[in-house]
Every structure is written in C-alpha cells, then in structure tokens.
Design a protein around this motif. Structure first.
Motif, PDB file in Angstrom:
ATOM      1  N   GLY A 118     -15.798  -0.277  -7.312  1.00  0.00           N
ATOM      2  CA  GLY A 118     -15.379  -1.454  -6.568  1.00  0.00           C
ATOM      3  C   GLY A 118     -16.064  -1.608  -5.223  1.00  0.00           C
ATOM      4  O   GLY A 118     -17.175  -1.135  -5.012  1.00  0.00           O
ATOM      5  N   ARG A 119     -15.354  -2.254  -4.300  1.00  0.00           N
ATOM      6  CA  ARG A 119     -15.930  -2.548  -2.990  1.00  0.00           C
ATOM      7  C   ARG A 119     -15.916  -1.304  -2.107  1.00  0.00           C
ATOM      8  O   ARG A 119     -15.050  -0.456  -2.233  1.00  0.00           O
ATOM      9  N   PHE A 136      -8.047   6.998  -0.713  1.00  0.00           N
ATOM     10  CA  PHE A 136      -8.657   7.955  -1.617  1.00  0.00           C
ATOM     11  C   PHE A 136     -10.161   7.724  -1.556  1.00  0.00           C
ATOM     12  O   PHE A 136     -10.620   6.587  -1.556  1.00  0.00           O
ATOM     13  N   MET A 137     -10.912   8.801  -1.516  1.00  0.00           N
ATOM     14  CA  MET A 137     -12.346   8.649  -1.323  1.00  0.00           C
ATOM     15  C   MET A 137     -13.022   8.031  -2.537  1.00  0.00           C
ATOM     16  O   MET A 137     -12.617   8.251  -3.666  1.00  0.00           O
ATOM     17  N   ARG A 178       0.831  -1.205   0.000  1.00  0.00           N
ATOM     18  CA  ARG A 178       0.000   0.000   0.000  1.00  0.00           C
ATOM     19  C   ARG A 178       0.872   1.264   0.000  1.00  0.00           C
ATOM     20  O   ARG A 178       0.596   2.217  -0.736  1.00  0.00           O
ATOM     21  N   GLU A 179       1.914   1.286   0.814  1.00  0.00           N
ATOM     22  CA  GLU A 179       2.786   2.474   0.840  1.00  0.00           C
ATOM     23  C   GLU A 179       3.553   2.609  -0.463  1.00  0.00           C
ATOM     24  O   GLU A 179       3.711   3.716  -0.994  1.00  0.00           O
ATOM     25  N   TYR A 180       4.042   1.505  -0.973  1.00  0.00           N
ATOM     26  CA  TYR A 180       4.791   1.509  -2.230  1.00  0.00           C
ATOM     27  C   TYR A 180       3.938   2.111  -3.354  1.00  0.00           C
ATOM     28  O   TYR A 180       4.379   3.009  -4.080  1.00  0.00           O
ATOM     29  N   ARG A 208      -7.678   2.970  -5.180  1.00  0.00           N
ATOM     30  CA  ARG A 208      -8.691   2.699  -4.149  1.00  0.00           C
ATOM     31  C   ARG A 208      -8.220   1.566  -3.235  1.00  0.00           C
ATOM     32  O   ARG A 208      -7.407   0.726  -3.620  1.00  0.00           O
ATOM     33  N   ASN A 209      -8.775   1.528  -2.023  1.00  0.00           N
ATOM     34  CA  ASN A 209      -8.354   0.525  -1.036  1.00  0.00           C
ATOM     35  C   ASN A 209      -8.531  -0.902  -1.538  1.00  0.00           C
ATOM     36  O   ASN A 209      -7.684  -1.765  -1.314  1.00  0.00           O
TER      37      ASN A 209
END
Length: 848
Positions: free
Chosen positions: A836-837, A554-555, A409-411, A780-781
């Motif tokens: 997405g989710r 990100f929203m 995620r950070e990368y 996105r997450n």
C-alpha cells in the motif's frame, strides 16, 4: 542493546474506494461472522447482563475502595448535582493534590469551551447571551467611575459563573433521581449500576451516537457475560445509511423509537448510550434529602466550603501531616465498609516523562473508567473505560475529545495486537458522534472508543506521588498493585497507623514484575514490527499491557531507524530504540519507589502505614541511595535478559524452530535483519513459511549441498511452473542493490534451511506452524486511514467489520479464492494485505 526488525514504507500503492456493490459483497461474509458470533454468544451457558448490570468485582478489590480520592470529589455521590455544587471544578484543568490517586466524575462529550445551546429554538445560546450583555455593558459604562466599573465587572462575572454552574448541573446526575431509579430497578441495586440520563442530555442538541462496531473477539475473550442485544444486526443493517435511523442512541434515536422496545433493542440502546458518554452509570444509596444535606454530595461542595472558611480566616489550613493521617484513617474506614460503598466513574491522576522531559501532572485527560468486572469463565479482571468522552481535571488545554480516525485506529489495533498474542488493552466498541466536531489539524468527526484493560495504572501513577514526596500514597498504590493486580497474596493492604502486623516485602517484587511484563511485551513489539510511537512513562502500563494507542504503526519496509510519530522529530521512540526506552521507563519507576526499596533492604520488611510519613527527608534520601547502590543494575539486568529471551523465543516461533541454540541471535536472527532491510517485513516473513514444505517436496537433506543450493535459488526467484512466488518483491528495491540483496538472501536461506533440516521435523507441519505465527494481514496505517475515511464519508460500517475480522484472524489466507467468496471480495482482501501507501509519508502525530 539493539534488536532487529523495523519496517518503513517506501512504496506508494494507489487504492481507490470501491463501489457500493463491493461493499455489499463484503457484507455477506461480515454478516455471516456477526450472526455466528451472536448465535454462539446467545447459546452460552454464562448468564448475560446488559452493560449497566455487569457484576462488579468484589468490593475489597475495587480501585476506588483501595486508593485515595481527589478531595474535590471524595465520594461517588460527589457527581450528584445539588444546589451548591460546582461541576465546573472537575471540568477545569487544576492540580489534584493531597496524595490523590483519582477523581470521581462523569462523562460529558461536548465541545470545549462550552457554549450551551438554547433551551428553545430561536433563543440565544448561553454564550451568545453573555456576549450581548458584554456589548451592552460597554455602551452603558461611560458614566461610571473606575471603582463602579470594577464592581460591576465583578458582579457580572459572578453572575455568569453562576449561570454556567447552573447549566452544568443539569448535565449531571440529579439528586431527585439518584436513589429512586436504583430502587425501581432491583437488579441494578443488587449487582450493577443505575443508568442516569440528566435533563440536558435529553435535549435535542446533545450529541447523538452512531454505533460503528462491536468486537466479537473482545466479547469472547473479555466479557462473555455482556448482552449487546441486536448490536451486530443493527450495525450491519445501517451500513452506508444516514439520517435519524442511522443513530443507535441519543436524542435523535429517542425521537425515532417507539414506546415499546424489544429486549434485544433495549440492550443495544443501553450499550450505545453508555459507551457514547450520554448515560452515566452509578450506584448512589441515598435519598434526595440526604444528598442535598451531604457535604460530600455535589462536585466540590465540601471542598469549596472548607476553602472559603480558610480564606476568610474562620479555619486554619490543615497541616500536611495531619491531613495525611486523616486521609489514611478515612481510607481504612472506607475499606471496612466496602460492601456498602457507592460507585461512580473515575479518572486517574498520574505524571510522566514526555519525550524524556519531566512533564509533571498529566492524568486521564479524556479517559473515564466506568466499572470493573470479571470474566466469569476465567476470573480475569477488566476495567471498562471510555476514551474521548469529555474533559477531566487532567485535560490541561485540551477538549477531552477524540477524532473518528484515532478512535477507529485504537479500536482496530487493540484487537489486532491481541490476535498476534501481544499483551494489550482491548477494544469493545467504537461510536461516532457526527454532530460533535473536534478541532485538530482540521475539523473532525468526534468518536469514542470503549476499551478494556486489567488496570489502567501506569508508571506515571507512582511518579506523581514520588515527585510530591507523597510517600504514603506511593505505599498505598504499591500495596494495591501487588496484592490485587499481581496476586501477591501475602502483601498486607493498609491497616491502622502504628500497628505491628508483620509485613512481607513487596516493593522489589512489584518492580521486578512490572519490568518482566513490559520486557516481554516490548520484545514481542520488536518481533512483530510494532512501533508504539509515544513510550512516555505515563503510557507504560504496570501490568505490561500495550496501552494508549496513538501514532502507532506496524512497519512496512524494514528499517531499524523507522519513526512512526510525526511529533517525534528527534527519533527518541524509533523502532530500534524501543527496548532502550523500556529500560528508561523501568529506571524511572525504580526512582519513584526507591525510598521504599531502601526501607525494605534495611528493615527486611515492608513499611507500615505512617512510617514513611514519619521519616525525615534525610532518612528518605538514605533509603534512596541504598536502593541505587544495591538494586538498580540488578533490575536493569532483569529487564534486558527477559526481553532478549522473549525476543529470541518469539523469533524462533516465527521461523518454525523448536530447539534453542546458543548462537540464535548472532547466527540467525541478526543476519535476517540485514536481509529484510528495505523489504516488506510482514509479507517476506509470511512467504518464508513455504520453505519447509518446499524442502520436503524436493527431498532435500542437510548434507546435500547441491540440491539445497538449487532449492534456495528457486525459492528466492520463484517458480512460475509450480505457482511458487518469489520470496520477496525485488521491484521495490533500487536496481543497484538487487544483486547484492539476492546474494545476501541466498546466504541466509542456506544457513536457515540447514537449521530446519537438522531439527528433522516434517516440513508440512513446520509450514503450518509458521503460518500460525506469521500474519498474512497486518494493520497498516493506510488501511486504518481508509477505513476511517469511508466511515466518515459514507458510514461504511461493513468495511470496519471486515477489516476487524481480518485483524482478529491475521494468520488466515486472506486474498486467496475460497468457496463463498466473490472475485471482488478476494481482490479487496488482497489489496488490504498489500504494502500500500508508504508509512513515511503517512505519520500521525501525538495530537491524534
């Protein structure tokens, strides 16, 4: 001040993993990208070095030359293993005092508490041996007196601690190799570092590394002089592979390699060993004999001897004022001999407010800065740091490790933010350590991110010293930040106590620079819907870069109250409050340096070495009050006005507007937030890019109300005949608000369209410009989570490469047919660009 733009996910979009066939199709484009990047990298005129031999910044600019070291590790040679050293001292959580800004130390990615593996197969580990000894002692102690039992326990404890220290020493740089290997490598001794792989790091049980990704964009922008060898080709060739051949470095890769290694393979293996925390890069200019007899060599050698003398009454405790004066003198001597100074990794000491509550000493609990170098083309400074490479003195109760998911995620996000033009740390590489397990909510695969930033100093770096009334440490840090990081060339760094050098003021300038930089960054967060999630003062960089990516997001669907951190139950760091939290952080920075601001206001110059030490507590309080009276409101105004201007400017760019109007906020941007509410924030703004071109195609003028009304209606609803998509996806809205939303959208679009037409610019050109400011792909997450899972389950490195490519080129028309793309690849791109989710059911926590 409440700004607009927040998105929260409300819709679930199911996505199943694709087959190997789709991954192979994706690999074609990714392999092409890597090949072109590598070719460009190879053909550059800039001389390239392997990562150990990157030229360091000039000696006078190095952090470790300009700031105060931990007394347990006073010199780079403190990381060398000598017979009396106690490596566990820097692996334990402990207060790091004496005004220290950092600790020298080496990486050590192992599970904690440590249970050292057996030397040979079939033997017990050190922990198992100790457990058996304890069980045996319990059966043998029945005949002993209480005093005898106590003595035996003490002796056994001492013996076990000695065994632990002896084992840890074998994971550290060996004195016998510290100087000899540097002498054998002329380039390392002259420009870079020498690589050390201590004996226990060659043991089969030490975690081997799997290089998952290297960022072409980070190489291009930050380290064009870095030679990564065949890293891109190797990663691509190993996608969905397992077994020893899938490891890029470490004991498993060593066993599989041949005696003869090609230069490009050697560069990749060096890179992988270095960024996985196995290889220790240092410069130690001393013979083994000198190191064995040097009290500064070995973790804590000098410190432990001094403490033992004090405890025994053989030496008095050094008065704090005398100690500070001594350390100031030592720092000046170190600066004077900077060119001859050794070099070793370090971790920073800092404090902070966590969720608004003072937390005291925090520090780099799992981060190690390996070196400082400069981009030879731009002269921009970059510190190379590992996150997740083991414990430090600042780890508290944690293991110093990071999970694969958080590292990926950070990368990805570091590079995505840079592509959006938001100041950020960068990510060079990410490696997995499949044999090393990390316990969080579940057992996870360990991983390490190699990240880059101009500096990792943060607001908490000042707070730790202010909270301890270490004002000379505050001054030293501020002079370094002002002169070397912010380029205030008139600032005087250091000097002897009592000298009469003229010292121009710097404290107010420095604080205002920090405020402006962070205000601009947070303004861009708001415009692009980024939520940091943990805006503690220890996570706010002095340079204004976005750092310490954890439970960010990100929203998705716009919601000003969106929270992205599962640990933030009260919503302190909700999207709409990020500007307010920025103000809080800047206030705390001002509080930390307030006496120095007051000193400048009174004396019209900066403090000299020793002046703050000589001041009474009453005088310090007077200076602090002077700062509060004259400066705090002015600083807050600087922050808020800078943020607001950046916010309006960036929004105008997203809306394709070049002219500033006084009512931009109230008439255009704020009402847009109402329209976006409950809609997919990024997709809706991306589709808005088509409006200027549509207005041109339909021949609309600013005074033709009827035609404008018709075009706006068509834009909202879409036009199947021309392939125009509806402006937003109404199906995600509750049915009872759809009509209201449509009316609201038409009203705002009419106002916006008139503003576009009044500027009189070519509609096609405006559309093209808007597409360069409104991303098609947003990280996105659910995308990052899917990538991490596919890496963990199947080692699908090509999926990581593809998503990184999209993240670093977010404005491209992903998901649209294009020559060379298969139907499956286009569909996969479109899926990754979809809502997405839901974000609300997919929130990471601080523990990630």
């Amino acid at each position: 001040m409440v700004l607009t733009n927040t998105v929260a996910a409300v819709r679930t979009s199911s996505s199943t993993y694709r087959t190997r066939a789709i991954t192979n199709r994706l690999s074609i484009a990714s392999h092409s990208l890597h090949t072109s990047v590598l070719r460009a990298h190879t053909n550059m005129r800039v001389r390239r070095y392997d990562i150990l031999n990157l030229p360091l910044v000039p000696a006078s600019e190095r952090l470790t030359v300009n700031l105060l070291a931990d007394p347990v590790t006073p010199e780079p040679r403190s990381i060398v293993s000598v017979p009396d050293s106690s490596p566990s001292l820097v692996r334990r959580s402990r207060p790091v005092g004496h005004g220290s800004h950092f600790s020298f130390l080496s990486t050590l990615p192992l599970s904690f508490p440590y249970d050292f593996p057996p030397e040979q197969e079939g033997e017990d580990s050190l922990g198992d041996r100790h457990q058996k000894e304890l069980e045996q002692d319990d059966t043998d102690d029945s005949q002993l007196t209480a005093e005898q039992k106590k003595l035996k326990i003490e002796q056994a404890h001492k013996k076990r601690m000695q065994e632990v220290e002896h084992m840890l020493q074998r994971y550290e740089v060996q004195a016998s190799e510290a100087a000899t290997s540097a002498a054998a490598d002329g380039s390392a001794s002259s420009t870079g570092l020498t690589g050390h792989v201590p004996p226990r790091r060659r043991h089969q049980h030490f975690p081997s590394a799997r290089l998952l990704g290297v960022s072409p964009a980070a190489l291009r922008d930050c380290l064009p002089h870095l030679d990564v060898g065949d890293a891109f080709q190797w990663i691509q060739s190993q996608t969905m592979s397992a077994g020893p051949s899938s490891y890029s470095s470490g004991p498993m890769a060593d066993a599989a390699s041949s005696d003869t290694v090609a230069p490009d393979v050697a560069a990749r293996k060096t890179l992988s060993d270095f960024v996985s925390g196995r290889l220790i890069g240092a410069r130690i200019k001393a013979s083994p004999q000198e190191l064995d007899n040097d009290d500064n060599a070995g973790y804590g050698t000098k410190y432990m001897r001094l403490r033992e003398k004090v405890i025994k009454g053989e030496q008095k405790e050094e008065p704090p004022a005398d100690r500070t004066l001594r350390r100031l003198d030592e720092l000046e001597r170190k600066r004077a001999a900077a060119d001859a100074t050794d070099y070793a990794p370090w971790s920073l000491c800092y404090a902070g407010h966590q969720f608004g509550v003072w937390a005291g000493q925090l520090g780099d609990g799992r981060a190690f800065t390996l070196m400082e170098t400069k981009n030879p083309e731009t002269s921009q400074r970059w510190e190379i740091q590992l996150k997740g490479a083991g414990r430090t003195p600042y780890s508290r109760f944690a293991d110093g490790l990071a999970t694969l998911s958080s590292s990926v995620r950070e990368y990805l996000c570091s590079e995505a933010m840079a592509a959006l033009g938001i100041p950020t740390s960068r990510a060079l590489a990410v490696v997995a350590l499949p044999e090393l397990q990390v316990a969080r909510e579940r057992l996870n695969v360990a991983a390490i991110t190699t990240r880059l930033c101009e500096s990792w100093l943060r607001i908490g770096s000042f707070q730790i010293h202010s909270s301890r009334s270490e004002w000379e440490s505050v001054r030293i840090l501020g002079e370094y930040v002002s002169h070397d990081l912010f380029g205030f060339n008139d600032v005087v760094k250091g000097g002897d106590v009592g000298d009469d050098t003229h010292r121009p003021v710097w404290v107010q300038r420095m604080v205002e620079e920090v405020a402006k930089r962070n205000a601009k960054t947070i303004g861009l967060w708001q415009v692009y819907g980024f939520m940091h999630g943990v805006m503690n003062t220890d996570n706010i960089a002095l340079t204004g870069h976005t750092i310490d990516y954890g439970p960010y997001a990100f929203m998705d669907l716009y919601d000003e109250g969106q929270i992205c951190n599962h640990s933030d139950g009260e919503g302190r760091y909700a999207y709409r409050l990020q500007p307010t939290m920025g103000v809080f952080a800047i206030r705390e920075l001002l509080n930390a340096v307030a006496p120095l601001v007051g000193f400048e206001l009174e004396h019209k110059r900066a403090p000299a070495p020793g002046e703050l030490l000589a001041a009474s507590e009453a005088q310090i309080d007077e200076w602090r009050e002077l700062c509060d009276d004259e400066y705090s409101k002015e600083l807050e105004a600087v922050f808020t006005s800078t943020l607001l201007e950046q916010w309006k400017q960036a929004y105008r760019a997203r809306l394709g507007l070049t002219k500033e109007e006084g009512d931009d906020k109230t008439a255009l941007i704020d009402p847009l937030s109402g329209v976006l509410s409950d809609l997919d924030f990024s997709t809706t703004l991306r589709r808005l890019c088509q409006l200027p071109a549509l207005l041109k195609a339909r021949g609309v003028s600013a005074d033709d109300e009827e035609k404008l009304k018709d075009v706006v209606a068509a834009f909202v609803a879409g036009d199947p005949n021309t392939g125009l998509e509806p402006w937003y996806d109404a199906s995600i809205l509750p049915e009872y608000i759809r009509s209201q939303k449509e009316t609201q959208a038409r009203t705002w679009l009419s106002t916006y369209a008139r503003r576009l037409l009044q500027e009189g610019r070519d509609g096609d050109q405006v559309t093209a410009e808007m597409k360069s400011k409104n991303p098609r792909f947003v990280l996105r997450n659910w995308v990052t989570n899917e990538v991490a899972k596919r890496l963990e389950d199947f080692n699908e490195t090509e999926v990581l490469a593809k998503v990184l490519e999209m993240a670093t080129q977010p404005f491209e028309d992903w998901g649209l047919p294009r020559e060379g793309k298969s139907k499956e690849e286009v569909e996969e791109e479109a899926r990754w660009c979809s809502l997405g989710r839901p974000l609300t059911g997919n929130l990471p926590s601080c523990s990630s």
